[in-house]
Design a protein around this motif. Structure first.
Motif, PDB file in Angstrom:
ATOM      1  N   ALA A   8       0.825  -1.207   0.000  1.00  0.00           N
ATOM      2  CA  ALA A   8       0.000   0.000   0.000  1.00  0.00           C
ATOM      3  C   ALA A   8       0.859   1.257   0.000  1.00  0.00           C
ATOM      4  CB  ALA A   8      -0.934   0.002   1.202  1.00  0.00           C
ATOM      5  N   SER A   9       1.935   1.245   0.757  1.00  0.00           N
ATOM      6  CA  SER A   9       2.835   2.389   0.804  1.00  0.00           C
ATOM      7  C   SER A   9       3.514   2.616  -0.550  1.00  0.00           C
ATOM      8  CB  SER A   9       3.893   2.172   1.882  1.00  0.00           C
ATOM      9  OG  SER A   9       4.874   3.164   1.834  1.00  0.00           O
ATOM     10  N   LEU A  10       3.995   1.545  -1.159  1.00  0.00           N
ATOM     11  CA  LEU A  10       4.637   1.669  -2.478  1.00  0.00           C
ATOM     12  C   LEU A  10       3.649   2.145  -3.531  1.00  0.00           C
ATOM     13  CD1 LEU A  10       6.853  -1.544  -2.503  1.00  0.00           C
ATOM     14  CD2 LEU A  10       7.635   0.824  -2.362  1.00  0.00           C
ATOM     15  N   TYR A  11       2.432   1.636  -3.480  1.00  0.00           N
ATOM     16  CA  TYR A  11       1.406   2.029  -4.443  1.00  0.00           C
ATOM     17  C   TYR A  11       1.060   3.517  -4.289  1.00  0.00           C
ATOM     18  CZ  TYR A  11      -3.021   2.019  -6.979  1.00  0.00           C
ATOM     19  OH  TYR A  11      -4.033   2.299  -7.858  1.00  0.00           O
ATOM     20  N   ARG A  12       0.876   3.940  -3.054  1.00  0.00           N
ATOM     21  CA  ARG A  12       0.557   5.339  -2.783  1.00  0.00           C
ATOM     22  C   ARG A  12       1.697   6.259  -3.225  1.00  0.00           C
ATOM     23  NH1 ARG A  12      -1.632   4.296   1.736  1.00  0.00           N
ATOM     24  NH2 ARG A  12       0.270   4.269   2.927  1.00  0.00           N
ATOM     25  N   GLN A  31      -1.925   7.172 -16.348  1.00  0.00           N
ATOM     26  CA  GLN A  31      -0.737   6.667 -15.659  1.00  0.00           C
ATOM     27  C   GLN A  31      -1.128   5.880 -14.413  1.00  0.00           C
ATOM     28  OE1 GLN A  31       1.508  10.204 -14.937  1.00  0.00           O
ATOM     29  NE2 GLN A  31       2.288  10.316 -17.023  1.00  0.00           N
ATOM     30  N   ALA A  32      -2.150   6.360 -13.694  1.00  0.00           N
ATOM     31  CA  ALA A  32      -2.608   5.667 -12.493  1.00  0.00           C
ATOM     32  C   ALA A  32      -3.163   4.288 -12.843  1.00  0.00           C
ATOM     33  CB  ALA A  32      -3.658   6.506 -11.774  1.00  0.00           C
ATOM     34  N   MET A  33      -3.882   4.195 -13.929  1.00  0.00           N
ATOM     35  CA  MET A  33      -4.414   2.895 -14.350  1.00  0.00           C
ATOM     36  C   MET A  33      -3.279   1.937 -14.736  1.00  0.00           C
ATOM     37  SD  MET A  33      -7.771   4.258 -16.400  1.00  0.00           S
ATOM     38  CE  MET A  33      -8.099   2.722 -17.200  1.00  0.00           C
ATOM     39  N   TYR A  34      -2.240   2.459 -15.368  1.00  0.00           N
ATOM     40  CA  TYR A  34      -1.084   1.637 -15.733  1.00  0.00           C
ATOM     41  C   TYR A  34      -0.364   1.137 -14.471  1.00  0.00           C
ATOM     42  CZ  TYR A  34       3.476   0.296 -17.511  1.00  0.00           C
ATOM     43  OH  TYR A  34       4.631  -0.386 -17.783  1.00  0.00           O
ATOM     44  N   ILE A  35      -0.174   2.022 -13.500  1.00  0.00           N
ATOM     45  CA  ILE A  35       0.466   1.631 -12.245  1.00  0.00           C
ATOM     46  C   ILE A  35      -0.360   0.553 -11.550  1.00  0.00           C
ATOM     47  CG2 ILE A  35       1.050   2.448  -9.919  1.00  0.00           C
ATOM     48  CD1 ILE A  35       1.836   5.123 -11.265  1.00  0.00           C
ATOM     49  N   ARG A  36      -1.678   0.725 -11.552  1.00  0.00           N
ATOM     50  CA  ARG A  36      -2.562  -0.274 -10.936  1.00  0.00           C
ATOM     51  C   ARG A  36      -2.414  -1.624 -11.622  1.00  0.00           C
ATOM     52  NH1 ARG A  36      -6.639  -0.359  -6.939  1.00  0.00           N
ATOM     53  NH2 ARG A  36      -7.376  -2.494  -6.953  1.00  0.00           N
ATOM     54  N   SER A  37      -2.302  -1.620 -12.954  1.00  0.00           N
ATOM     55  CA  SER A  37      -2.152  -2.887 -13.678  1.00  0.00           C
ATOM     56  C   SER A  37      -0.827  -3.567 -13.336  1.00  0.00           C
ATOM     57  CB  SER A  37      -2.271  -2.661 -15.188  1.00  0.00           C
ATOM     58  OG  SER A  37      -1.150  -1.968 -15.681  1.00  0.00           O
ATOM     59  N   LEU A  38       0.227  -2.784 -13.110  1.00  0.00           N
ATOM     60  CA  LEU A  38       1.511  -3.377 -12.713  1.00  0.00           C
ATOM     61  C   LEU A  38       1.406  -4.032 -11.339  1.00  0.00           C
ATOM     62  CD1 LEU A  38       4.029  -0.601 -13.839  1.00  0.00           C
ATOM     63  CD2 LEU A  38       3.592  -2.795 -14.939  1.00  0.00           C
ATOM     64  N   PHE A  39       0.737  -3.381 -10.415  1.00  0.00           N
ATOM     65  CA  PHE A  39       0.570  -3.959  -9.088  1.00  0.00           C
ATOM     66  C   PHE A  39      -0.347  -5.175  -9.130  1.00  0.00           C
ATOM     67  CE2 PHE A  39       2.666  -0.222  -7.649  1.00  0.00           C
ATOM     68  CZ  PHE A  39       3.154  -0.517  -6.387  1.00  0.00           C
ATOM     69  N   GLU A  40      -1.404  -5.125  -9.929  1.00  0.00           N
ATOM     70  CA  GLU A  40      -2.323  -6.256 -10.044  1.00  0.00           C
ATOM     71  C   GLU A  40      -1.644  -7.466 -10.676  1.00  0.00           C
ATOM     72  OE1 GLU A  40      -5.556  -6.800  -9.167  1.00  0.00           O
ATOM     73  OE2 GLU A  40      -5.650  -4.882  -8.130  1.00  0.00           O
ATOM     74  N   ALA A  41      -0.699  -7.240 -11.598  1.00  0.00           N
ATOM     75  CA  ALA A  41      -0.012  -8.352 -12.265  1.00  0.00           C
ATOM     76  C   ALA A  41       0.806  -9.183 -11.272  1.00  0.00           C
ATOM     77  CB  ALA A  41       0.888  -7.817 -13.366  1.00  0.00           C
TER      78      ALA A  41
END
Length: 98
Positions: A8-12, A31-41
């Protein structure tokens, strides 16, 4: 620190960092959606060694892409309007300004 709080800290931090680079919100949203996809992967990874390696890689990327002049809200400390137009101090009868 637990894995959940670390992620959560890294994502934020990644979202805030991308907001420093994006001029408009509609650009940042992509960009936020791309970051979310990286974390979801990497959501299913349970191996502690792989998790540590991912955490270190993410920390390195965040440090590498850190903005040299990050955005600060104008009224926040360090902002352009911080402490501008402060209210006058309240003076009582005992205090006199010479």
């Amino acid at each position: 620190m637990s894995t959940r709080t670390t992620v959560a800290s890294l994502y934020r931090r990644a979202l805030k960092l991308s907001l420093d680079w994006a001029v408009h919100r509609y650009v940042w949203r992509g960009q936020a959606m791309y970051i979310r996809s990286l974390f979801e992967a990497n959501k299913k990874i349970q191996e502690p060694r792989q998790l540590r390696a991912l955490f270190q890689e993410t920390e390195d990327l965040l440090q590498k892409w850190k903005h040299p002049d990050p955005y600060r809200p104008p009224t926040a400390p360090g902002g352009s309007k911080y402490e501008r137009n402060l209210p006058a101090p309240i003076l009582d009868q005992r205090m006199r300004i010479i």
